[in-house]
Write a protein that holds these residues in place. Structure first.
Motif, PDB file in Angstrom:
ATOM      1  N   ARG A   6     -95.853  58.097  44.978  1.00 35.22           N
ATOM      2  CA  ARG A   6     -95.833  59.185  45.934  1.00 35.22           C
ATOM      3  C   ARG A   6     -96.847  59.014  47.070  1.00 35.22           C
ATOM      4  NH1 ARG A   6     -95.845  64.892  43.320  1.00 35.22           N
ATOM      5  NH2 ARG A   6     -97.206  64.015  41.735  1.00 35.22           N
ATOM      6  N   ALA A   7     -97.641  57.974  46.940  1.00 34.57           N
ATOM      7  CA  ALA A   7     -98.639  57.783  47.992  1.00 34.57           C
ATOM      8  C   ALA A   7     -97.942  57.322  49.267  1.00 34.57           C
ATOM      9  CB  ALA A   7     -99.663  56.766  47.557  1.00 34.57           C
ATOM     10  N   SER A   8     -98.447  57.761  50.364  1.00 33.97           N
ATOM     11  CA  SER A   8     -97.858  57.387  51.640  1.00 33.97           C
ATOM     12  C   SER A   8     -98.979  56.947  52.555  1.00 33.97           C
ATOM     13  CB  SER A   8     -97.128  58.589  52.225  1.00 33.97           C
ATOM     14  OG  SER A   8     -96.815  58.341  53.555  1.00 33.97           O
ATOM     15  N   ALA A   9     -98.906  55.760  53.022  1.00 35.97           N
ATOM     16  CA  ALA A   9    -100.002  55.270  53.851  1.00 35.97           C
ATOM     17  C   ALA A   9     -99.456  54.340  54.901  1.00 35.97           C
ATOM     18  CB  ALA A   9    -101.011  54.533  52.991  1.00 35.97           C
TER      19      ALA A   9
ATOM     20  N   LEU B 173     -97.148  65.851  54.285  1.00 35.48           N
ATOM     21  CA  LEU B 173     -96.037  64.936  54.529  1.00 35.48           C
ATOM     22  C   LEU B 173     -94.958  65.613  55.369  1.00 35.48           C
ATOM     23  CD1 LEU B 173     -94.693  62.209  53.889  1.00 35.48           C
ATOM     24  CD2 LEU B 173     -93.637  63.300  51.916  1.00 35.48           C
ATOM     25  N   ARG B 174     -94.443  64.847  56.277  1.00 37.02           N
ATOM     26  CA  ARG B 174     -93.345  65.302  57.143  1.00 37.02           C
ATOM     27  C   ARG B 174     -92.508  64.077  57.393  1.00 37.02           C
ATOM     28  NH1 ARG B 174     -93.564  69.113  62.504  1.00 37.02           N
ATOM     29  NH2 ARG B 174     -91.801  68.099  63.460  1.00 37.02           N
ATOM     30  N   GLN B 175     -91.281  64.068  56.926  1.00 39.69           N
ATOM     31  CA  GLN B 175     -90.493  62.839  56.883  1.00 39.69           C
ATOM     32  C   GLN B 175     -90.280  62.203  58.240  1.00 39.69           C
ATOM     33  OE1 GLN B 175     -87.115  62.578  54.577  1.00 39.69           O
ATOM     34  NE2 GLN B 175     -87.926  63.744  52.853  1.00 39.69           N
ATOM     35  N   ASP B 176     -89.970  63.011  59.250  1.00 43.69           N
ATOM     36  CA  ASP B 176     -89.677  62.401  60.546  1.00 43.69           C
ATOM     37  C   ASP B 176     -90.885  61.633  61.076  1.00 43.69           C
ATOM     38  OD1 ASP B 176     -91.061  64.766  60.883  1.00 43.69           O
ATOM     39  OD2 ASP B 176     -89.928  65.464  62.610  1.00 43.69           O
ATOM     40  N   VAL B 177     -92.070  62.223  60.902  1.00 43.53           N
ATOM     41  CA  VAL B 177     -93.283  61.559  61.368  1.00 43.53           C
ATOM     42  C   VAL B 177     -93.583  60.332  60.513  1.00 43.53           C
ATOM     43  CG1 VAL B 177     -95.786  61.835  61.575  1.00 43.53           C
ATOM     44  CG2 VAL B 177     -94.242  63.662  62.352  1.00 43.53           C
ATOM     45  N   ASP B 178     -93.446  60.474  59.220  1.00 47.78           N
ATOM     46  CA  ASP B 178     -93.755  59.380  58.312  1.00 47.78           C
ATOM     47  C   ASP B 178     -92.833  58.184  58.567  1.00 47.78           C
ATOM     48  OD1 ASP B 178     -95.358  58.430  56.183  1.00 47.78           O
ATOM     49  OD2 ASP B 178     -93.681  58.735  54.803  1.00 47.78           O
ATOM     50  N   GLN B 179     -91.563  58.472  58.805  1.00 46.94           N
ATOM     51  CA  GLN B 179     -90.619  57.373  59.032  1.00 46.94           C
ATOM     52  C   GLN B 179     -90.975  56.574  60.281  1.00 46.94           C
ATOM     53  OE1 GLN B 179     -86.899  59.451  58.930  1.00 46.94           O
ATOM     54  NE2 GLN B 179     -87.008  59.703  56.704  1.00 46.94           N
ATOM     55  N   VAL B 180     -91.367  57.258  61.318  1.00 47.76           N
ATOM     56  CA  VAL B 180     -91.751  56.543  62.545  1.00 47.76           C
ATOM     57  C   VAL B 180     -93.000  55.697  62.286  1.00 47.76           C
ATOM     58  CG1 VAL B 180     -92.562  56.807  64.915  1.00 47.76           C
ATOM     59  CG2 VAL B 180     -90.708  58.262  64.042  1.00 47.76           C
TER      60      VAL B 180
ATOM     61  N   ALA C 168    -110.830  68.612  40.234  1.00 52.60           N
ATOM     62  CA  ALA C 168    -110.222  67.486  39.535  1.00 52.60           C
ATOM     63  C   ALA C 168    -108.840  67.925  39.084  1.00 52.60           C
ATOM     64  CB  ALA C 168    -111.065  67.075  38.339  1.00 52.60           C
ATOM     65  N   ASP C 169    -107.909  67.009  39.061  1.00 53.17           N
ATOM     66  CA  ASP C 169    -106.538  67.347  38.685  1.00 53.17           C
ATOM     67  C   ASP C 169    -105.864  66.109  38.122  1.00 53.17           C
ATOM     68  OD1 ASP C 169    -104.682  69.816  39.161  1.00 53.17           O
ATOM     69  OD2 ASP C 169    -103.432  68.074  39.564  1.00 53.17           O
ATOM     70  N   PRO C 170    -104.956  66.263  37.148  1.00 57.26           N
ATOM     71  CA  PRO C 170    -104.316  65.066  36.581  1.00 57.26           C
ATOM     72  C   PRO C 170    -103.221  64.460  37.457  1.00 57.26           C
ATOM     73  CG  PRO C 170    -103.616  67.048  35.412  1.00 57.26           C
ATOM     74  CD  PRO C 170    -104.676  67.473  36.373  1.00 57.26           C
ATOM     75  N   THR C 171    -102.711  65.176  38.455  1.00 57.84           N
ATOM     76  CA  THR C 171    -101.626  64.608  39.269  1.00 57.84           C
ATOM     77  C   THR C 171    -102.137  63.512  40.188  1.00 57.84           C
ATOM     78  OG1 THR C 171    -102.051  66.283  40.950  1.00 57.84           O
ATOM     79  CG2 THR C 171    -100.329  66.763  39.351  1.00 57.84           C
ATOM     80  N   PRO C 172    -101.297  62.500  40.489  1.00 60.14           N
ATOM     81  CA  PRO C 172    -101.680  61.503  41.505  1.00 60.14           C
ATOM     82  C   PRO C 172    -101.458  62.080  42.900  1.00 60.14           C
ATOM     83  CG  PRO C 172     -99.556  60.935  40.585  1.00 60.14           C
ATOM     84  CD  PRO C 172    -100.008  62.175  39.859  1.00 60.14           C
ATOM     85  N   ILE C 173    -102.013  61.410  43.893  1.00 61.54           N
ATOM     86  CA  ILE C 173    -101.853  61.861  45.278  1.00 61.54           C
ATOM     87  C   ILE C 173    -100.375  61.845  45.662  1.00 61.54           C
ATOM     88  CG2 ILE C 173    -102.135  59.563  46.302  1.00 61.54           C
ATOM     89  CD1 ILE C 173    -103.875  60.924  48.476  1.00 61.54           C
ATOM     90  N   GLY C 174     -99.946  62.812  46.458  1.00 58.95           N
ATOM     91  CA  GLY C 174     -98.548  62.857  46.859  1.00 58.95           C
ATOM     92  C   GLY C 174     -98.308  63.952  47.870  1.00 58.95           C
ATOM     93  N   ASN C 175     -97.149  63.931  48.482  1.00 59.21           N
ATOM     94  CA  ASN C 175     -96.727  64.963  49.433  1.00 59.21           C
ATOM     95  C   ASN C 175     -97.647  65.045  50.656  1.00 59.21           C
ATOM     96  OD1 ASN C 175     -94.897  66.924  50.220  1.00 59.21           O
ATOM     97  ND2 ASN C 175     -95.980  68.587  49.204  1.00 59.21           N
ATOM     98  N   VAL C 176     -98.315  63.924  50.939  1.00 58.95           N
ATOM     99  CA  VAL C 176     -99.187  63.843  52.114  1.00 58.95           C
ATOM    100  C   VAL C 176     -98.922  62.522  52.819  1.00 58.95           C
ATOM    101  CG1 VAL C 176    -101.023  65.241  51.114  1.00 58.95           C
ATOM    102  CG2 VAL C 176    -101.051  62.755  50.773  1.00 58.95           C
ATOM    103  N   MET C 177     -99.429  62.385  54.035  1.00 62.80           N
ATOM    104  CA  MET C 177     -99.352  61.091  54.720  1.00 62.80           C
ATOM    105  C   MET C 177    -100.733  60.768  55.277  1.00 62.80           C
ATOM    106  SD  MET C 177     -96.871  62.320  57.856  1.00 62.80           S
ATOM    107  CE  MET C 177     -97.312  63.722  58.904  1.00 62.80           C
ATOM    108  N   LEU C 178    -101.079  59.502  55.230  1.00 61.54           N
ATOM    109  CA  LEU C 178    -102.350  59.037  55.770  1.00 61.54           C
ATOM    110  C   LEU C 178    -102.209  58.988  57.282  1.00 61.54           C
ATOM    111  CD1 LEU C 178    -105.145  57.777  55.525  1.00 61.54           C
ATOM    112  CD2 LEU C 178    -104.056  55.595  54.993  1.00 61.54           C
ATOM    113  N   THR C 179    -102.963  59.816  58.002  1.00 59.10           N
ATOM    114  CA  THR C 179    -102.761  59.903  59.451  1.00 59.10           C
ATOM    115  C   THR C 179    -103.894  59.312  60.270  1.00 59.10           C
ATOM    116  OG1 THR C 179    -103.635  62.141  59.306  1.00 59.10           O
ATOM    117  CG2 THR C 179    -101.237  61.915  59.370  1.00 59.10           C
ATOM    118  N   GLY C 180    -105.005  58.980  59.634  1.00 66.82           N
ATOM    119  CA  GLY C 180    -106.072  58.394  60.431  1.00 66.82           C
ATOM    120  C   GLY C 180    -107.091  57.653  59.595  1.00 66.82           C
TER     121      GLY C 180
END
Lengths: 313, 313, 313, 313, 313, 313
Positions: free
Chosen positions: D11-14, D116-123, D206-218
């Protein structure tokens, strides 16, 4: 039925002593019968610069004419003058507002409650008895309210058992203050019933429980409401943002300055409506010297008009 | 008096540079004079799929006809299409809503503020000067607003000193955007005055302090409002639940799908009113084949009617 | 389009079993198909003292005449009787109230949801199938509502994915309960649409997501709403402060006592309006014996008037 | 098993692009492949006054000797200098602190995430591919860390799906930065495992979930952490109260001033231990001229001692 | 003195009925004497897939060997398997943790409390009496605990009057469960005394008041703790992040999968320590085929070693 | 450097007047120079039942021997006696505790601050001057502390600018009170430095800012800390749950009752360790007459032992 009605008062705890001063006037002997005292001399000393009359108990009495003018004030206008004079702690918000459109204006009549503590409460009651009084109800303080007063109560944000009034006493406060108002860092009962009564009120919450587990520790003493130190006699002004407590010595300046701001806003919007200017050219102060002159003339003219249409103050 | 009025702007910090492009049009040279920049090419690249015109600065321009249709949208209808397309982060709520019944619709014009930091602010101002500009006010950004815009501001939830506008600038924004609207993750001043102006607004709080202790770091850059990444040019739609930011490329689908949902709801309620059916037989989709057929014919008929009554889009 | 509409139900999870009892009446066999069960005998045992009829499923049925009288109750009046009888946990607040001026009155129809857990959900569904039923939607429970019911739902405060109804099902609930009402420790969808429907509703939040990630674990079982244990059949009364859940066995006393309090308040305000008394002389109970007598006579007279104007109850 | 491990990254997005600059050094082409860019020239311009070397990407490089001296700083000492220079927004708190006794000191390496925003992430991903890169993991940014760096991450306070690292990557960060540290306005996974690794860390939850639903923007762009604008290369100092971000241009003054405060505190306590003085006679500054002289001589002597024992800086 | 001690129990309310089944074993007749019941058959039905023995009351009994292996689990490892199987609601956090370093492992023994309501409580007590029992204390439920149990209590987050145990009963629970543990969505008394007892505990708050104003409504029934539906017999595992409730049918998979993750982490860190690789080359899964092979061989070898060193499970 | 150090005091505002009473003793003339006053006679009146000596200013002086015995008290033991006597508002929690294992015991020395208000502050300072004093620092109050005192401060929960002491003054307080302690409804500075000083402290937060924007309004007046009315001279006892304020008149009973509870707990655990009893048979009070007798004999014997080993009190 007796049970039901008795419930309303049984948990209230209040200590107040009256002195008959040989005349018609009844003045509370606050000095000995409450935990926290603030004498008439204290009141006079700490508000020495206020230019108006005082009540018999020493409270400053902002004149009715200024109360009337204060009905047109809004938060921004008050902020401007207080900030300029270095008063940055006179605004409290976070209240539920009973009638959001209706302005709150009046003179602060302050009450302070603290968590009940039997040893302290017993001594206070004993002191009351020594002054010839039976156990007193908290409406006794309410019975001291004057027309134009706003009842300002420190109940330290208490919701359950922190209800200063229900609809009956709220109705009484309205009658006694001539619709002055209520600000309580605590709660009220009977929200439905209160909503039908035409007096402004600011409170933290509503709850069905009656007041209890507290003791009345001060009448017309300095209190804290949110981040504000409120003094008895402060001008209280509330709008849909929150409540200002204005030292009497600053009231005249606040209302006079508000005239200028009113006119400035009037002129600014007129210019914006013309559609010829960017906000930057007009807002704050006009950039173009000709415009600035136009504004200054407008200001002068309008100030004159306003002041002519107004008596003494 | 000058003091009073000057107060309104003295703490604002804004850095913006205009380029005179040889023509009548003034376009901000955002590239060098703000901390965060997002060029026209960036805007075009990151919104490449939007099918409409663009503003001179590259912002997508959702057509007025679609803005008009969007006035009938509600939260559920927008959710349906965005969720289906995999957009789950386009909704922000938790706002105080100025006029709860009044729909908010327009194109996002974004501003970003960050906490003031002198070293950064000084460089930004120096860059502004190098482009031939004096110190700029934050209304300069406001002066760039177009009809149909909604001003969307990231003030990181700041209440005290986080007031993007008071009633005068709010009035100006209404004039400039033709009643577009305001969404601010921050606060406003003069709530009372603003309440009387007929433009939708969503904000976190109201406070009497003017904006201060911040710096304007971006104009029409991507910003974050709650859990949403907002892009300049997004279609902004607000109702009494909160605000949606819709990518321009999805706008047509959203409004078309909304027609279907509208008709579905219309038919469902008609059936419920007949009182013959349990909710389970009707809700979602009719279970009985005959009913389903009835619904589908109704849908087709109504869609035709709606589309006939509508121009191009 | 199918996709869009299907979305509304696809994540809902509900388990309910009906038994055809050889007659026209359909009664849920709650005993085996939900995780938590509370049989007809349980209902009868735990509400043994209620003096009224019951529904076929055992729920107490507070008569319509008492529902009607309950429309005039306010929080304070209910508090008085319940407190006197030792019931201090029957009030829940902290809700968003859809139509603050409109009283909520009806009989509690309870639903309990818990976080989804596949192993448990699969067994419950298997049990449902064994009773001859396909996968059931959560509106099945809604389809059991009767006129005069208030739907009371424990969704453990869930906002996202915790929306018990949108505007269509809200409309259905209004039809089925004849405008009874909704109390949900969870959220609703389509706030805008719901606002236009004339049924009282109390909820924690509004959200665009449909219900999901939960399982329906009980229908007409004891549930917890805030600090209240709610039993099926409780009289539900809501005003602008919050919601009371009144055990059926106490309903008659509550409404009778309310008559006395109504008259007491009427008399108290009359006295306050005369302007001759301090609040202390009147409030609670009149201090002066003559006044007290006057009050008692007034009370008796008004009670007689009220009771004459009222049928049986 | 593959499934299990794949989960950690799926789910990581970078989005990050490297340019091979013909030499051994790998430098990120941040300019085109992330949503928000801040070029080397931007970095140099906005930190023009810092007197030290820079990294190849333009980040200021506070020298190791100053990092060493900064290990003795405490919150108060930093506050004193920054406040005097007009920097009041450089402190962030409200963190969970992994090893409360262990000082955090290093150079800020910043990351920004947005929802996360798909249109931005895809570009952004398309742009990455055009630079010859496959889909990139968020550890790519982590792979750019240098010895002495502190990883500072804006994950907008996200807890669920907002975990920047688990224990494995935390271990890697420790290796890469030589124990520099982590500050995240977001969460971490594997708290138990992380607790056993000897590197300071400040996080919201702290949380057991991995990173997700975000995008690395800078990467190494200006970011906001609480009320602070953090610039890449800032000196990061954390103690048990919270974290300071110190502009490189002020570092020398901060550590020099801290020497004075250290000695002042030393002398003050010595005097208090003598038990001859009231706090008022000593605290702040000694009131008695003889004492003041004694203090000033002590200060001079100790400063000389300290400075002699220290190399160049 | 009697007064003092009596205080500890006087407000507790508990209803439980024992049946003497003709033998040595005492089993609670939960079916008729508590408000909420969940029979042995219910327990068997709803946990039909669990592969282990059961207690006499139907609760699944995860074997001691698996409890032992579960002591090495951490949050991430549990999350991985549960998430893969579609169980996303099995984790609760936000607790104060008594001994943060000490793992919590055991079988869930559940209790449910609800707000006190006299009519319901009186019936429950009457039912208890009919089964030949005097008024019962809430420690009666505690007296049913078995070695290896973790007491899991729904007190709906209650702090004041919501203290499930003080130090004496906490000591008893430790003895009875052989140090199993406590998870309470409520509070504890005597934090100081409890801190000295070597049993893991997770609670919302500590408070000096004893439990009161509640009724015990269920023993070993399904309960909700935060966002988790907890079933009696669940494997409870707590670390410094929070608590997992694992369905017995998944326990074997969880611990087996954890072996793989342990080895993977071991290998990953070994590689990181070599200092030759970027995190991207190793983390998640090795990118280089040779490295991947190396890893897979290592995994196989280590799994063999681990399994050889372990008895049956 | 002067600037740096001066910063520490420049914003503090304190008003206090000393009277030289012709002898060695310095006593504050609290009556005229603070906003809120509470005279020696007030102190004596409101604590008339306390059986011990008093300080020169009227504060009750709980003897050192009782302070010593109070070091073994825990929250539950104090709660028991206070609750029995009807004191339910003497416990405050929600503090950050500096040294959680270390008991806090001492006599309350109270300070009250309120939000700064220039008009009030100027009068208070003028009054101070009239008593022959220059502007006073807030450490002046600290300079009045006696061995065995606990400094209890009402800073109304203020975090920023609400730091009563940094590490230097904290050190001084430790010296002056012989390690008594600090309770502040506000914050502290220099958490790191304070952590190394061996005195118990309870505070709401830590912050790097010095105290400011407040005025010292009372020294040894009644104050409110959370839900407690604290009187000067109260016995302050803190453990890891929170802080009790015990009226001096109840201290003897509290410590005597604690002996009984200690022994009761001792005996209860001994029985639990034997493993022969269910908790119900022992806990609270032994059910079996023989056991009860055994307990009572044990209690008598142990009480005798304890009392023999103890001097006078």
């Amino acid at each position: 039925m007796i049970t039901v009605i008795f419930r309303r008062i049984r948990r209230a705890s209040a200590v107040l002593v009256f002195c008959w001063l040989g005349g018609a006037l009844i003045v509370p002997c606050a000095i000995r019968a409450q935990l926290i005292t603030f004498s008439k001399q204290d009141l006079v000393d700490y508000t020495a610069k206020e230019p108006f009359e005082r009540f018999a108990d020493g409270r400053p009495k902002v004149p009715n004419e200024l109360l009337e003018r204060a009905r047109d004030l809004n938060s921004e206008e008050i902020w401007a003058t207080l900030h300029e004079k270095g008063y940055n702690n006179q605004f409290a918000d976070g209240f539920t507002i009973l009638h959001p459109g209706k302005p709150l204006v009046g003179r602060a009549f302050t009450l302070q409650f603290m968590p009940l503590r039997q040893d302290v409460d017993q001594v206070a009651q004993q002191k009351a008895k020594e002054h010839g009084l039976a156990r007193l109800m908290n409406q006794t303080a309410i019975d001291m309210l004057q027309p134009g007063d706003v009842l300002v109560v420190d109940l330290f944000g208490k919701k359950v058992d922190g209800t200063i009034v229900g609809d009956n006493l709220f109705y009484y406060v309205m009658q006694a203050t001539h619709g002055g108002g209520l600000v309580v860092d605590g709660s009220v009962r009977d929200l439905q019933g209160i909503s039908e009564i035409d007096m402004p009120a600011y409170f933290r919450a509503a709850d069905p429980t009656p007041i209890g587990n507290v003791m009345l520790t001060g009448i017309n003493v300095p209190i804290r409401i949110g981040g504000v130190t409120v003094m008895p006699g402060d001008l209280v002004v509330g709008d849909s943002e929150g409540v200002y407590f204005i030292p009497p010595a600053l009231v005249q300046q606040v209302v006079d300055n508000a005239d200028v701001i009113h006119i400035h806003d009037e002129w600014t919007r007129m210019k914006f409506e013309e559609g010829k200017y960017k906000s930057e050219e007009i807002y704050g102060t006009p950039k173009d010297p000709a415009l600035k002159k136009e504004y200054e003339e407008y200001l002068k003219k309008r100030l004159d008009e306003i002041r002519k249409g107004r008596p003494g103050l």
